[in-house]
Scaffold this active site. Structure first.
Site, PDB file in Angstrom:
ATOM      1  N   HIS A   1      -1.036   2.205  -0.437  1.00 14.29           N
ATOM      2  CA  HIS A   1      -0.440   2.568  -1.732  1.00 14.29           C
ATOM      3  C   HIS A   1      -0.929   3.940  -2.161  1.00 14.29           C
ATOM      4  CE1 HIS A   1       0.808   2.399  -5.915  1.00 14.29           C
ATOM      5  NE2 HIS A   1       1.696   1.533  -5.476  1.00 14.29           N
ATOM      6  N   ASP A  34       4.896  -5.309  -2.002  1.00 13.96           N
ATOM      7  CA  ASP A  34       5.958  -5.703  -1.072  1.00 13.96           C
ATOM      8  C   ASP A  34       5.474  -6.633   0.038  1.00 13.96           C
ATOM      9  OD1 ASP A  34       8.087  -4.263  -2.244  1.00 13.96           O
ATOM     10  OD2 ASP A  34       7.318  -2.402  -1.414  1.00 13.96           O
TER      11      ASP A  34
HETATM   12  C1  LIG Z   1       6.715  -0.544  -4.293  1.00 14.62           C
HETATM   13  C2  LIG Z   1       6.124   0.406  -3.374  1.00 14.62           C
HETATM   14  O1  LIG Z   1       6.669   1.457  -3.195  1.00 14.62           O
HETATM   15  S1  LIG Z   1       4.679  -0.004  -2.638  1.00 14.62           S
HETATM   16  C3  LIG Z   1       4.676   0.864  -1.101  1.00 14.62           C
HETATM   17  C4  LIG Z   1       5.628   0.246  -0.127  1.00 14.62           C
HETATM   18  N1  LIG Z   1       5.629   0.924   1.152  1.00 14.62           N
HETATM   19  C5  LIG Z   1       5.092   0.402   2.268  1.00 14.62           C
HETATM   20  O2  LIG Z   1       4.560  -0.694   2.289  1.00 14.62           O
HETATM   21  C6  LIG Z   1       5.224   1.230   3.534  1.00 14.62           C
HETATM   22  C7  LIG Z   1       3.891   1.330   4.269  1.00 14.62           C
HETATM   23  N2  LIG Z   1       2.959   2.114   3.504  1.00 14.62           N
HETATM   24  C8  LIG Z   1       2.999   3.480   3.532  1.00 14.62           C
HETATM   25  O3  LIG Z   1       3.819   4.094   4.220  1.00 14.62           O
HETATM   26  C9  LIG Z   1       2.009   4.246   2.673  1.00 14.62           C
HETATM   27  O4  LIG Z   1       0.854   3.500   2.466  1.00 14.62           O
HETATM   28  C10 LIG Z   1       2.627   4.636   1.290  1.00 14.62           C
HETATM   29  C11 LIG Z   1       3.937   5.404   1.484  1.00 14.62           C
HETATM   30  C12 LIG Z   1       2.882   3.413   0.454  1.00 14.62           C
HETATM   31  C13 LIG Z   1       1.623   5.502   0.556  1.00 14.62           C
HETATM   32  O5  LIG Z   1       1.532   6.694   1.244  1.00 14.62           O
HETATM   33  P1  LIG Z   1       0.400   7.749   0.964  1.00 14.62           P
HETATM   34  O6  LIG Z   1      -0.015   7.678  -0.444  1.00 14.62           O
HETATM   35  O7  LIG Z   1       0.865   9.060   1.460  1.00 14.62           O
HETATM   36  O8  LIG Z   1      -0.734   7.200   1.883  1.00 14.62           O
HETATM   37  P2  LIG Z   1      -2.230   7.624   1.848  1.00 14.62           P
HETATM   38  O9  LIG Z   1      -2.348   9.098   1.738  1.00 14.62           O
HETATM   39  O10 LIG Z   1      -2.916   6.837   0.838  1.00 14.62           O
HETATM   40  O11 LIG Z   1      -2.677   7.137   3.304  1.00 14.62           O
HETATM   41  C14 LIG Z   1      -3.951   7.372   3.795  1.00 14.62           C
HETATM   42  C15 LIG Z   1      -3.917   7.247   5.289  1.00 14.62           C
HETATM   43  O12 LIG Z   1      -3.618   5.885   5.630  1.00 14.62           O
HETATM   44  C16 LIG Z   1      -2.457   5.816   6.432  1.00 14.62           C
HETATM   45  N3  LIG Z   1      -1.660   4.695   6.012  1.00 14.62           N
HETATM   46  C17 LIG Z   1      -1.446   4.290   4.742  1.00 14.62           C
HETATM   47  N4  LIG Z   1      -0.636   3.214   4.744  1.00 14.62           N
HETATM   48  C18 LIG Z   1      -0.348   2.951   6.021  1.00 14.62           C
HETATM   49  C19 LIG Z   1       0.435   1.965   6.639  1.00 14.62           C
HETATM   50  N5  LIG Z   1       1.061   1.035   5.924  1.00 14.62           N
HETATM   51  N6  LIG Z   1       0.527   1.953   7.991  1.00 14.62           N
HETATM   52  C20 LIG Z   1      -0.139   2.894   8.718  1.00 14.62           C
HETATM   53  N7  LIG Z   1      -0.885   3.868   8.178  1.00 14.62           N
HETATM   54  C21 LIG Z   1      -0.994   3.889   6.839  1.00 14.62           C
HETATM   55  C22 LIG Z   1      -1.734   7.119   6.176  1.00 14.62           C
HETATM   56  O13 LIG Z   1      -0.879   7.471   7.255  1.00 14.62           O
HETATM   57  C23 LIG Z   1      -2.879   8.083   5.989  1.00 14.62           C
HETATM   58  O14 LIG Z   1      -3.345   8.429   7.268  1.00 14.62           O
HETATM   59  P3  LIG Z   1      -4.062   9.846   7.609  1.00 14.62           P
HETATM   60  O15 LIG Z   1      -5.227   9.941   6.697  1.00 14.62           O
HETATM   61  O16 LIG Z   1      -4.460   9.755   9.042  1.00 14.62           O
HETATM   62  O17 LIG Z   1      -3.032  10.897   7.335  1.00 14.62           O
HETATM   63  O1  LIG Z   2       3.733   3.508  -7.503  1.00 20.03           O
HETATM   64  C1  LIG Z   2       4.245   3.685  -6.394  1.00 20.03           C
HETATM   65  O2  LIG Z   2       4.128   4.743  -5.743  1.00 20.03           O
HETATM   66  C2  LIG Z   2       5.042   2.632  -5.751  1.00 20.03           C
HETATM   67  C3  LIG Z   2       4.979   1.302  -6.408  1.00 20.03           C
HETATM   68  O3  LIG Z   2       4.074   0.530  -6.180  1.00 20.03           O
HETATM   69  C4  LIG Z   2       6.015   0.940  -7.374  1.00 20.03           C
HETATM   70  O4  LIG Z   2       6.855   1.767  -7.720  1.00 20.03           O
HETATM   71  O5  LIG Z   2       6.016  -0.209  -7.832  1.00 20.03           O
END
Ligand SMILES: CC(=O)SCCNC(=O)CCNC(=O)[C@H](O)C(C)(C)COP(=O)(O)OP(=O)(O)OC[C@H]1O[C@@H](n2cnc3c(N)ncnc32)[C@H](O)[C@@H]1OP(=O)(O)O
Ligand SMILES: O=C([O-])CC(=O)C(=O)O
Length: 451
Positions: free
Chosen positions: A326, A387
Protein backbone atom coordinates in the site's frame (compact mmCIF):
# COMPACT_ATOMS: atom_id res chain seq x y z
CA UNK A 1 2.64 -1.87 -46.20
CA UNK A 2 0.04 -3.96 -44.36
CA UNK A 3 -1.91 -2.13 -41.60
CA UNK A 4 -0.63 -4.64 -39.01
CA UNK A 5 2.94 -3.87 -40.00
CA UNK A 6 2.27 -0.12 -39.79
CA UNK A 7 0.98 -0.60 -36.24
CA UNK A 8 4.01 -2.73 -35.37
CA UNK A 9 6.33 -0.07 -36.81
CA UNK A 10 4.65 2.71 -34.80
CA UNK A 11 4.87 0.65 -31.66
CA UNK A 12 8.55 -0.20 -32.26
CA UNK A 13 9.32 3.52 -32.69
CA UNK A 14 7.56 4.32 -29.44
CA UNK A 15 9.68 1.67 -27.70
CA UNK A 16 12.61 4.01 -28.28
CA UNK A 17 10.90 7.41 -28.01
CA UNK A 18 9.11 6.64 -24.74
CA UNK A 19 12.28 5.68 -22.87
CA UNK A 20 13.28 8.00 -20.03
CA UNK A 21 16.14 6.87 -17.85
CA UNK A 22 15.68 6.63 -14.10
CA UNK A 23 18.80 8.77 -13.50
CA UNK A 24 17.11 11.70 -15.20
CA UNK A 25 14.25 11.56 -12.70
CA UNK A 26 16.85 11.75 -9.95
CA UNK A 27 18.86 14.47 -11.70
CA UNK A 28 15.84 16.76 -12.05
CA UNK A 29 14.45 15.80 -8.64
CA UNK A 30 11.19 14.54 -10.17
CA UNK A 31 8.79 13.00 -7.68
CA UNK A 32 7.97 9.83 -9.63
CA UNK A 33 4.38 8.81 -8.94
CA UNK A 34 4.08 12.05 -6.95
CA UNK A 35 6.06 10.29 -4.23
CA UNK A 36 8.94 11.49 -2.04
CA UNK A 37 12.12 9.44 -1.70
CA UNK A 38 10.80 7.84 1.52
CA UNK A 39 7.69 6.61 -0.41
CA UNK A 40 5.34 9.11 1.24
CA UNK A 41 3.07 11.09 -1.07
CA UNK A 42 3.96 14.62 -2.19
CA UNK A 43 1.67 17.00 -0.34
CA UNK A 44 -0.67 18.48 -2.98
CA UNK A 45 -3.80 19.39 -1.06
CA UNK A 46 -5.72 19.73 2.18
CA UNK A 47 -8.95 17.97 3.07
CA UNK A 48 -11.47 17.66 5.87
CA UNK A 49 -12.85 14.34 4.65
CA UNK A 50 -10.77 11.19 5.16
CA UNK A 51 -7.52 10.62 7.05
CA UNK A 52 -5.29 7.65 6.14
CA UNK A 53 -2.62 6.90 8.74
CA UNK A 54 0.16 4.36 8.09
CA UNK A 55 3.17 5.80 9.91
CA UNK A 56 4.27 8.45 12.40
CA UNK A 57 6.88 11.01 11.45
CA UNK A 58 9.52 11.20 14.17
CA UNK A 59 11.30 14.41 15.24
CA UNK A 60 14.37 13.48 13.17
CA UNK A 61 12.16 13.27 10.06
CA UNK A 62 12.24 9.48 9.75
CA UNK A 63 9.11 7.34 9.53
CA UNK A 64 7.86 4.98 12.21
CA UNK A 65 5.49 2.33 10.78
CA UNK A 66 2.29 2.04 12.84
CA UNK A 67 -0.88 -0.05 12.69
CA UNK A 68 -3.12 1.54 10.05
CA UNK A 69 -5.98 3.84 10.95
CA UNK A 70 -8.70 5.27 8.72
CA UNK A 71 -10.86 8.15 9.88
CA UNK A 72 -13.97 9.45 8.14
CA UNK A 73 -14.50 13.11 9.12
CA UNK A 74 -12.40 12.42 12.21
CA UNK A 75 -14.25 9.25 13.24
CA UNK A 76 -12.47 5.89 13.30
CA UNK A 77 -13.95 3.38 10.81
CA UNK A 78 -13.60 0.68 13.47
CA UNK A 79 -16.18 2.56 15.55
CA UNK A 80 -18.48 3.18 12.58
CA UNK A 81 -18.33 -0.47 11.50
CA UNK A 82 -18.55 -2.11 14.94
CA UNK A 83 -21.34 0.15 16.17
CA UNK A 84 -23.59 -0.52 13.17
CA UNK A 85 -22.93 -4.26 13.44
CA UNK A 86 -23.55 -4.31 17.20
CA UNK A 87 -26.83 -2.42 16.81
CA UNK A 88 -27.93 -4.75 13.96
CA UNK A 89 -28.57 -1.87 11.59
CA UNK A 90 -27.03 -0.87 8.32
CA UNK A 91 -24.13 1.53 8.62
CA UNK A 92 -23.47 2.54 5.00
CA UNK A 93 -26.25 5.17 4.92
CA UNK A 94 -24.83 6.75 8.09
CA UNK A 95 -21.38 6.83 6.47
CA UNK A 96 -22.80 8.51 3.35
CA UNK A 97 -24.45 11.20 5.49
CA UNK A 98 -21.25 11.68 7.50
CA UNK A 99 -18.90 11.88 4.51
CA UNK A 100 -21.10 14.20 2.47
CA UNK A 101 -22.10 16.59 5.25
CA UNK A 102 -19.22 16.33 7.71
CA UNK A 103 -21.36 15.39 10.73
CA UNK A 104 -23.18 12.31 12.05
CA UNK A 105 -26.97 12.29 11.62
CA UNK A 106 -29.30 11.94 14.61
CA UNK A 107 -31.92 9.17 14.49
CA UNK A 108 -34.58 11.26 12.71
CA UNK A 109 -32.15 12.62 10.16
CA UNK A 110 -30.76 9.13 9.44
CA UNK A 111 -34.25 7.69 8.99
CA UNK A 112 -35.26 10.47 6.61
CA UNK A 113 -31.95 10.35 4.73
CA UNK A 114 -32.12 6.54 4.30
CA UNK A 115 -35.70 6.80 3.02
CA UNK A 116 -34.69 9.56 0.61
CA UNK A 117 -31.84 7.46 -0.81
CA UNK A 118 -34.08 4.43 -1.08
CA UNK A 119 -36.76 6.35 -2.94
CA UNK A 120 -34.26 7.64 -5.44
CA UNK A 121 -32.72 4.21 -6.19
CA UNK A 122 -34.97 3.28 -9.09
CA UNK A 123 -33.57 4.14 -12.51
CA UNK A 124 -35.39 6.22 -15.07
CA UNK A 125 -36.57 4.39 -18.15
CA UNK A 126 -33.86 5.99 -20.33
CA UNK A 127 -31.09 4.87 -17.97
CA UNK A 128 -32.43 1.29 -17.97
CA UNK A 129 -32.60 1.31 -21.76
CA UNK A 130 -29.07 2.75 -21.92
CA UNK A 131 -27.72 -0.12 -19.76
CA UNK A 132 -29.47 -2.74 -21.90
CA UNK A 133 -28.07 -1.01 -24.98
CA UNK A 134 -24.56 -0.83 -23.52
CA UNK A 135 -24.27 -4.61 -23.28
CA UNK A 136 -20.62 -5.50 -22.66
CA UNK A 137 -18.24 -7.71 -20.73
CA UNK A 138 -16.90 -5.25 -18.19
CA UNK A 139 -19.32 -3.69 -15.72
CA UNK A 140 -16.87 -0.92 -14.79
CA UNK A 141 -16.95 0.26 -18.40
CA UNK A 142 -20.73 -0.03 -18.54
CA UNK A 143 -20.93 1.94 -15.29
CA UNK A 144 -18.73 4.74 -16.66
CA UNK A 145 -20.70 4.90 -19.89
CA UNK A 146 -24.03 4.93 -18.03
CA UNK A 147 -22.79 7.74 -15.80
CA UNK A 148 -21.78 9.76 -18.89
CA UNK A 149 -25.19 9.05 -20.41
CA UNK A 150 -26.93 10.34 -17.24
CA UNK A 151 -25.60 13.80 -18.10
CA UNK A 152 -28.25 13.92 -20.83
CA UNK A 153 -31.14 13.30 -18.42
CA UNK A 154 -30.04 15.84 -15.82
CA UNK A 155 -32.01 19.12 -16.09
CA UNK A 156 -28.98 21.06 -14.82
CA UNK A 157 -25.89 18.99 -15.64
CA UNK A 158 -23.23 21.72 -15.79
CA UNK A 159 -24.23 23.72 -12.72
CA UNK A 160 -21.38 23.38 -10.18
CA UNK A 161 -23.11 25.25 -7.34
CA UNK A 162 -22.93 23.45 -3.99
CA UNK A 163 -26.69 22.72 -3.87
CA UNK A 164 -26.64 21.22 -7.34
CA UNK A 165 -23.53 19.15 -6.57
CA UNK A 166 -25.25 17.74 -3.48
CA UNK A 167 -28.35 16.85 -5.53
CA UNK A 168 -26.25 15.15 -8.21
CA UNK A 169 -24.19 13.31 -5.57
CA UNK A 170 -27.27 11.85 -3.88
CA UNK A 171 -28.70 10.83 -7.26
CA UNK A 172 -25.50 9.05 -8.29
CA UNK A 173 -24.93 7.37 -4.92
CA UNK A 174 -28.48 6.05 -4.82
CA UNK A 175 -28.49 4.87 -8.45
CA UNK A 176 -25.14 3.03 -8.61
CA UNK A 177 -26.54 -0.19 -7.01
CA UNK A 178 -29.28 -0.57 -9.63
CA UNK A 179 -26.92 0.29 -12.52
CA UNK A 180 -24.43 -2.37 -11.37
CA UNK A 181 -27.09 -4.98 -10.56
CA UNK A 182 -28.87 -4.52 -13.90
CA UNK A 183 -25.61 -4.48 -15.86
CA UNK A 184 -24.63 -7.77 -14.19
CA UNK A 185 -28.04 -9.36 -14.81
CA UNK A 186 -27.87 -8.35 -18.47
CA UNK A 187 -24.33 -9.71 -18.75
CA UNK A 188 -25.43 -12.98 -17.11
CA UNK A 189 -28.36 -13.14 -19.51
CA UNK A 190 -26.35 -12.46 -22.66
CA UNK A 191 -23.13 -14.30 -21.77
CA UNK A 192 -24.51 -17.23 -19.75
CA UNK A 193 -28.00 -17.56 -21.23
CA UNK A 194 -29.77 -17.09 -17.88
CA UNK A 195 -33.18 -15.42 -17.44
CA UNK A 196 -33.10 -11.66 -17.31
CA UNK A 197 -34.39 -10.03 -14.11
CA UNK A 198 -34.78 -6.28 -13.76
CA UNK A 199 -35.99 -6.07 -10.16
CA UNK A 200 -37.39 -2.77 -8.89
CA UNK A 201 -35.64 -1.73 -5.64
CA UNK A 202 -37.63 -2.34 -2.45
CA UNK A 203 -38.85 0.47 -0.21
CA UNK A 204 -37.47 0.77 3.29
CA UNK A 205 -34.53 -1.59 2.99
CA UNK A 206 -30.84 -0.74 3.12
CA UNK A 207 -28.64 -0.15 0.10
CA UNK A 208 -26.77 -3.41 0.84
CA UNK A 209 -30.01 -5.40 0.97
CA UNK A 210 -31.42 -3.74 -2.13
CA UNK A 211 -28.29 -4.58 -4.09
CA UNK A 212 -28.47 -8.25 -3.07
CA UNK A 213 -32.19 -8.30 -3.86
CA UNK A 214 -31.70 -6.75 -7.31
CA UNK A 215 -28.93 -9.23 -8.18
CA UNK A 216 -30.28 -12.40 -6.58
CA UNK A 217 -34.00 -11.98 -5.79
CA UNK A 218 -35.66 -12.18 -2.37
CA UNK A 219 -34.78 -15.86 -1.80
CA UNK A 220 -31.15 -15.40 -2.79
CA UNK A 221 -29.58 -13.92 0.35
CA UNK A 222 -29.60 -14.08 4.16
CA UNK A 223 -29.45 -11.45 6.92
CA UNK A 224 -25.79 -12.33 7.41
CA UNK A 225 -25.08 -11.65 3.71
CA UNK A 226 -26.66 -8.20 4.10
CA UNK A 227 -24.53 -7.45 7.16
CA UNK A 228 -21.38 -8.55 5.37
CA UNK A 229 -22.05 -6.42 2.29
CA UNK A 230 -22.97 -3.43 4.46
CA UNK A 231 -19.60 -3.75 6.23
CA UNK A 232 -17.75 -3.90 2.90
CA UNK A 233 -19.60 -0.78 1.73
CA UNK A 234 -18.70 1.08 4.95
CA UNK A 235 -15.03 0.18 4.54
CA UNK A 236 -14.59 1.15 0.88
CA UNK A 237 -16.36 4.54 0.98
CA UNK A 238 -13.45 6.93 1.33
CA UNK A 239 -9.66 7.04 1.40
CA UNK A 240 -8.43 10.63 1.48
CA UNK A 241 -7.71 12.85 -1.51
CA UNK A 242 -4.54 11.11 -2.70
CA UNK A 243 -5.79 7.70 -3.79
CA UNK A 244 -5.67 7.53 -7.56
CA UNK A 245 -9.41 7.55 -8.33
CA UNK A 246 -10.29 10.31 -5.87
CA UNK A 247 -7.35 12.34 -7.12
CA UNK A 248 -8.62 11.79 -10.69
CA UNK A 249 -11.99 13.16 -9.57
CA UNK A 250 -10.31 16.14 -7.88
CA UNK A 251 -8.08 16.83 -10.90
CA UNK A 252 -11.01 16.78 -13.33
CA UNK A 253 -13.25 18.72 -10.91
CA UNK A 254 -10.62 21.46 -10.69
CA UNK A 255 -11.29 22.28 -14.37
CA UNK A 256 -14.95 22.97 -13.56
CA UNK A 257 -16.16 20.07 -15.70
CA UNK A 258 -19.53 18.44 -15.03
CA UNK A 259 -20.12 15.83 -12.32
CA UNK A 260 -20.72 12.96 -14.76
CA UNK A 261 -17.44 13.51 -16.65
CA UNK A 262 -15.52 13.74 -13.41
CA UNK A 263 -17.06 10.62 -11.85
CA UNK A 264 -16.45 8.67 -15.09
CA UNK A 265 -12.75 9.55 -14.70
CA UNK A 266 -12.82 8.14 -11.15
CA UNK A 267 -14.41 4.90 -12.38
CA UNK A 268 -11.75 4.54 -15.08
CA UNK A 269 -9.01 4.96 -12.51
CA UNK A 270 -10.52 2.60 -9.95
CA UNK A 271 -10.76 -0.19 -12.53
CA UNK A 272 -6.95 -0.44 -12.74
CA UNK A 273 -5.36 -3.64 -11.34
CA UNK A 274 -3.08 -1.62 -9.06
CA UNK A 275 -6.08 0.14 -7.48
CA UNK A 276 -9.68 -1.12 -7.03
CA UNK A 277 -9.27 -3.70 -9.81
CA UNK A 278 -6.86 -5.54 -7.53
CA UNK A 279 -9.81 -7.30 -5.84
CA UNK A 280 -10.52 -9.09 -9.11
CA UNK A 281 -6.81 -9.81 -9.62
CA UNK A 282 -6.59 -11.33 -6.14
CA UNK A 283 -9.52 -13.64 -7.00
CA UNK A 284 -7.77 -14.78 -10.19
CA UNK A 285 -4.43 -15.18 -8.43
CA UNK A 286 -5.93 -17.26 -5.59
CA UNK A 287 -7.71 -19.53 -8.08
CA UNK A 288 -4.35 -20.05 -9.80
CA UNK A 289 -2.50 -20.64 -6.52
CA UNK A 290 -5.10 -23.19 -5.36
CA UNK A 291 -4.25 -25.05 -8.51
CA UNK A 292 -0.47 -24.90 -8.51
CA UNK A 293 0.24 -25.22 -4.78
CA UNK A 294 -0.11 -28.92 -4.02
CA UNK A 295 0.03 -28.64 -0.22
CA UNK A 296 -1.94 -25.63 1.03
CA UNK A 297 -0.22 -25.82 4.40
CA UNK A 298 3.36 -25.90 3.08
CA UNK A 299 5.00 -22.48 3.63
CA UNK A 300 8.13 -23.50 1.71
CA UNK A 301 6.18 -24.51 -1.38
CA UNK A 302 4.35 -21.16 -1.28
CA UNK A 303 7.60 -19.21 -0.75
CA UNK A 304 9.20 -20.94 -3.74
CA UNK A 305 6.27 -20.07 -5.96
CA UNK A 306 6.08 -16.46 -4.75
CA UNK A 307 9.82 -16.07 -5.42
CA UNK A 308 9.16 -17.07 -9.04
CA UNK A 309 6.18 -14.71 -9.24
CA UNK A 310 8.26 -11.80 -7.94
CA UNK A 311 10.99 -12.67 -10.45
CA UNK A 312 8.34 -12.46 -13.23
CA UNK A 313 8.93 -16.10 -14.16
CA UNK A 314 5.40 -17.43 -13.57
CA UNK A 315 1.74 -16.42 -13.44
CA UNK A 316 1.14 -13.06 -15.20
CA UNK A 317 4.88 -12.18 -15.16
CA UNK A 318 4.19 -8.73 -13.68
CA UNK A 319 6.28 -9.41 -10.58
CA UNK A 320 3.37 -8.55 -8.27
CA UNK A 321 1.45 -10.32 -5.55
CA UNK A 322 -1.99 -8.76 -5.69
CA UNK A 323 -3.74 -7.53 -2.55
CA UNK A 324 -0.42 -6.87 -0.83
CA UNK A 325 1.31 -3.50 -0.39
CA UNK A 326 0.00 0.00 0.00
CA UNK A 327 1.16 3.54 -0.69
CA UNK A 328 0.40 4.65 2.90
CA UNK A 329 -0.21 1.64 5.15
CA UNK A 330 2.78 -0.25 6.51
CA UNK A 331 1.97 -2.52 9.47
CA UNK A 332 -1.69 -3.06 8.55
CA UNK A 333 -4.62 -1.76 6.52
CA UNK A 334 -7.48 -1.41 9.04
CA UNK A 335 -10.04 -2.37 6.38
CA UNK A 336 -8.20 -5.62 5.62
CA UNK A 337 -8.13 -6.39 9.34
CA UNK A 338 -11.93 -5.99 9.58
CA UNK A 339 -12.58 -7.92 6.35
CA UNK A 340 -10.30 -10.71 7.53
CA UNK A 341 -12.28 -10.99 10.80
CA UNK A 342 -15.45 -11.19 8.75
CA UNK A 343 -13.90 -13.71 6.31
CA UNK A 344 -12.89 -15.95 9.21
CA UNK A 345 -16.41 -16.00 10.71
CA UNK A 346 -18.02 -16.51 7.32
CA UNK A 347 -15.60 -19.31 6.36
CA UNK A 348 -16.54 -21.15 9.55
CA UNK A 349 -20.25 -20.71 8.81
CA UNK A 350 -19.91 -21.80 5.16
CA UNK A 351 -17.49 -24.70 5.76
CA UNK A 352 -14.60 -23.02 3.96
CA UNK A 353 -12.05 -22.97 6.81
CA UNK A 354 -9.39 -24.71 4.71
CA UNK A 355 -9.57 -21.94 2.09
CA UNK A 356 -9.44 -19.27 4.78
CA UNK A 357 -6.40 -20.92 6.35
CA UNK A 358 -4.76 -21.05 2.90
CA UNK A 359 -5.47 -17.34 2.33
CA UNK A 360 -4.06 -16.50 5.73
CA UNK A 361 -0.88 -18.44 4.98
CA UNK A 362 -0.63 -16.80 1.55
CA UNK A 363 -0.91 -13.38 3.22
CA UNK A 364 1.87 -14.22 5.68
CA UNK A 365 4.19 -15.73 3.04
CA UNK A 366 3.51 -12.92 0.54
CA UNK A 367 4.62 -10.32 3.09
CA UNK A 368 7.68 -12.43 3.90
CA UNK A 369 8.51 -12.98 0.22
CA UNK A 370 8.21 -9.29 -0.73
CA UNK A 371 10.25 -8.24 2.30
CA UNK A 372 13.01 -10.74 1.49
CA UNK A 373 12.89 -10.53 -2.31
CA UNK A 374 16.10 -10.44 -4.33
CA UNK A 375 17.24 -7.06 -5.74
CA UNK A 376 14.83 -5.09 -3.55
CA UNK A 377 15.55 -1.37 -3.87
CA UNK A 378 13.81 -0.56 -0.60
CA UNK A 379 12.88 -2.24 2.63
CA UNK A 380 9.45 -0.64 3.01
CA UNK A 381 7.15 -2.68 5.23
CA UNK A 382 4.17 -4.16 3.36
CA UNK A 383 0.84 -5.55 4.54
CA UNK A 384 -2.35 -7.02 3.09
CA UNK A 385 -4.55 -4.26 1.69
CA UNK A 386 -8.35 -3.97 1.50
CA UNK A 387 -8.44 -5.95 -1.75
CA UNK A 388 -6.86 -9.10 -0.31
CA UNK A 389 -9.88 -10.54 1.50
CA UNK A 390 -12.77 -8.63 -0.12
CA UNK A 391 -13.21 -10.97 -3.10
CA UNK A 392 -13.19 -14.05 -0.83
CA UNK A 393 -15.87 -12.41 1.32
CA UNK A 394 -17.98 -11.54 -1.74
CA UNK A 395 -17.61 -15.07 -3.04
CA UNK A 396 -18.81 -16.49 0.29
CA UNK A 397 -22.00 -14.41 0.10
CA UNK A 398 -22.54 -15.65 -3.45
CA UNK A 399 -21.55 -12.54 -5.39
CA UNK A 400 -19.91 -13.08 -8.78
CA UNK A 401 -16.43 -11.82 -9.66
CA UNK A 402 -17.86 -9.46 -12.29
CA UNK A 403 -19.21 -7.22 -9.51
CA UNK A 404 -16.12 -7.17 -7.22
CA UNK A 405 -14.65 -3.94 -8.57
CA UNK A 406 -18.06 -2.36 -9.33
CA UNK A 407 -18.92 -2.91 -5.62
CA UNK A 408 -15.85 -0.86 -4.76
CA UNK A 409 -17.18 1.91 -7.03
CA UNK A 410 -20.68 1.60 -5.51
CA UNK A 411 -19.13 2.55 -2.18
CA UNK A 412 -16.29 4.89 -3.27
CA UNK A 413 -18.73 7.07 -5.24
CA UNK A 414 -19.44 8.58 -1.80
CA UNK A 415 -15.82 9.67 -1.26
CA UNK A 416 -15.55 10.90 -4.84
CA UNK A 417 -18.64 13.08 -4.43
CA UNK A 418 -17.49 14.47 -1.07
CA UNK A 419 -14.10 15.35 -2.57
CA UNK A 420 -15.65 16.89 -5.68
CA UNK A 421 -17.82 19.12 -3.50
CA UNK A 422 -14.77 20.08 -1.42
CA UNK A 423 -12.59 20.70 -4.50
CA UNK A 424 -15.17 23.08 -5.96
CA UNK A 425 -15.85 24.95 -2.74
CA UNK A 426 -12.67 25.97 -0.98
CA UNK A 427 -11.49 29.59 -1.15
CA UNK A 428 -8.81 30.41 -3.69
CA UNK A 429 -9.03 27.10 -5.50
CA UNK A 430 -6.96 26.70 -8.66
CA UNK A 431 -6.90 24.34 -11.59
CA UNK A 432 -4.58 21.41 -10.77
CA UNK A 433 -1.69 21.71 -13.18
CA UNK A 434 1.71 20.26 -12.26
CA UNK A 435 4.76 20.43 -14.56
CA UNK A 436 6.53 17.98 -16.88
CA UNK A 437 10.07 18.90 -17.90
CA UNK A 438 10.81 18.21 -21.54
CA UNK A 439 14.13 16.37 -21.91
CA UNK A 440 14.26 15.93 -25.68
CA UNK A 441 16.64 17.92 -27.89
CA UNK A 442 15.27 20.27 -30.55
CA UNK A 443 14.81 18.57 -33.93
CA UNK A 444 14.82 20.41 -37.26
CA UNK A 445 11.74 19.80 -39.41
CA UNK A 446 12.45 17.70 -42.52
CA UNK A 447 10.14 18.33 -45.48
CA UNK A 448 8.07 15.28 -46.43
CA UNK A 449 9.87 14.54 -49.71
CA UNK A 450 13.29 14.53 -48.05
CA UNK A 451 12.54 11.95 -45.27
C1 LIG B 1 -7.65 -0.01 -3.00
C2 LIG B 1 -6.25 -0.02 -3.38
O1 LIG B 1 -5.90 0.62 -4.33
S1 LIG B 1 -5.19 -0.90 -2.44
C3 LIG B 1 -3.89 -1.39 -3.53
C4 LIG B 1 -4.34 -2.46 -4.46
N1 LIG B 1 -3.28 -2.90 -5.36
C5 LIG B 1 -2.66 -4.08 -5.25
O2 LIG B 1 -2.94 -4.89 -4.39
C6 LIG B 1 -1.61 -4.39 -6.30
C7 LIG B 1 -0.32 -4.91 -5.66
N2 LIG B 1 0.32 -3.87 -4.91
C8 LIG B 1 1.09 -2.92 -5.54
O3 LIG B 1 1.28 -2.94 -6.76
C9 LIG B 1 1.70 -1.83 -4.69
O4 LIG B 1 1.90 -2.26 -3.38
C10 LIG B 1 0.82 -0.54 -4.68
C11 LIG B 1 0.53 -0.07 -6.10
C12 LIG B 1 -0.48 -0.79 -3.96
C13 LIG B 1 1.56 0.54 -3.92
O5 LIG B 1 2.66 0.88 -4.68
P1 LIG B 1 3.84 1.77 -4.12
O6 LIG B 1 3.33 2.70 -3.10
O7 LIG B 1 4.55 2.36 -5.27
O8 LIG B 1 4.72 0.67 -3.45
P2 LIG B 1 5.89 0.92 -2.45
O9 LIG B 1 6.75 2.03 -2.93
O10 LIG B 1 5.35 1.05 -1.11
O11 LIG B 1 6.65 -0.48 -2.59
C14 LIG B 1 7.85 -0.73 -1.94
C15 LIG B 1 8.54 -1.87 -2.62
O12 LIG B 1 7.75 -3.06 -2.44
C16 LIG B 1 7.39 -3.62 -3.68
N3 LIG B 1 6.02 -4.07 -3.63
C17 LIG B 1 5.00 -3.44 -3.02
N4 LIG B 1 3.87 -4.15 -3.19
C18 LIG B 1 4.20 -5.23 -3.91
C19 LIG B 1 3.46 -6.32 -4.39
N5 LIG B 1 2.16 -6.44 -4.14
N6 LIG B 1 4.10 -7.29 -5.09
C20 LIG B 1 5.44 -7.18 -5.32
N7 LIG B 1 6.19 -6.15 -4.90
C21 LIG B 1 5.57 -5.19 -4.19
C22 LIG B 1 7.54 -2.48 -4.67
O13 LIG B 1 7.77 -2.96 -5.99
C23 LIG B 1 8.72 -1.73 -4.11
O14 LIG B 1 9.88 -2.42 -4.50
P3 LIG B 1 11.33 -1.70 -4.71
O15 LIG B 1 11.64 -1.05 -3.42
O16 LIG B 1 12.27 -2.81 -5.04
O17 LIG B 1 11.13 -0.72 -5.82
O1 LIG C 1 -5.11 4.97 -0.89
C1 LIG C 1 -4.76 4.33 -1.88
O2 LIG C 1 -3.74 4.61 -2.55
C2 LIG C 1 -5.53 3.18 -2.36
C3 LIG C 1 -6.59 2.71 -1.43
O3 LIG C 1 -6.34 1.96 -0.52
C4 LIG C 1 -7.96 3.19 -1.62
O4 LIG C 1 -8.20 4.06 -2.46
O5 LIG C 1 -8.86 2.71 -0.92
Amino acid sequence: MKDEFMMYKLSETVKVTSKISTELFEKFNVKRGLRNADHTGVLVGLTNIGDVVGYDRLDDGTLQPVAGKLLYRGIDIDDLAHCAQKEHRSGFEEVIYLLLSGALPDEDALRQFSRMLCESMALEKQTKIAIIDLEGQDIMNILARTVLEMYNYDPDPDDTSRDNLMRQSLELISKFPAIIAYAYNILRHSAKGQSLHIRHPNDNVSIAENFLYMVKGSQGYTDLDVRVLDLALILHAEHGGGNNSTFAVRVTSSTGTDTYSSIAAGIGSLKGPLHGGANLQVGRMITHLKDVIKDWTNAQEIDDYFAKMLAKEVYDRKGLIYGIGHAVYTVSDPRAVLLKEMAKDLAKEKGRDAEFAFMQLLEERAIHSITHRKNAKTKKQVCANVDFYSGFVYDMIGLPKEVYTPLFAMSRIVGWCAHRIEELNFDDRRIIRPAYKNISSPVAFTPLKQR
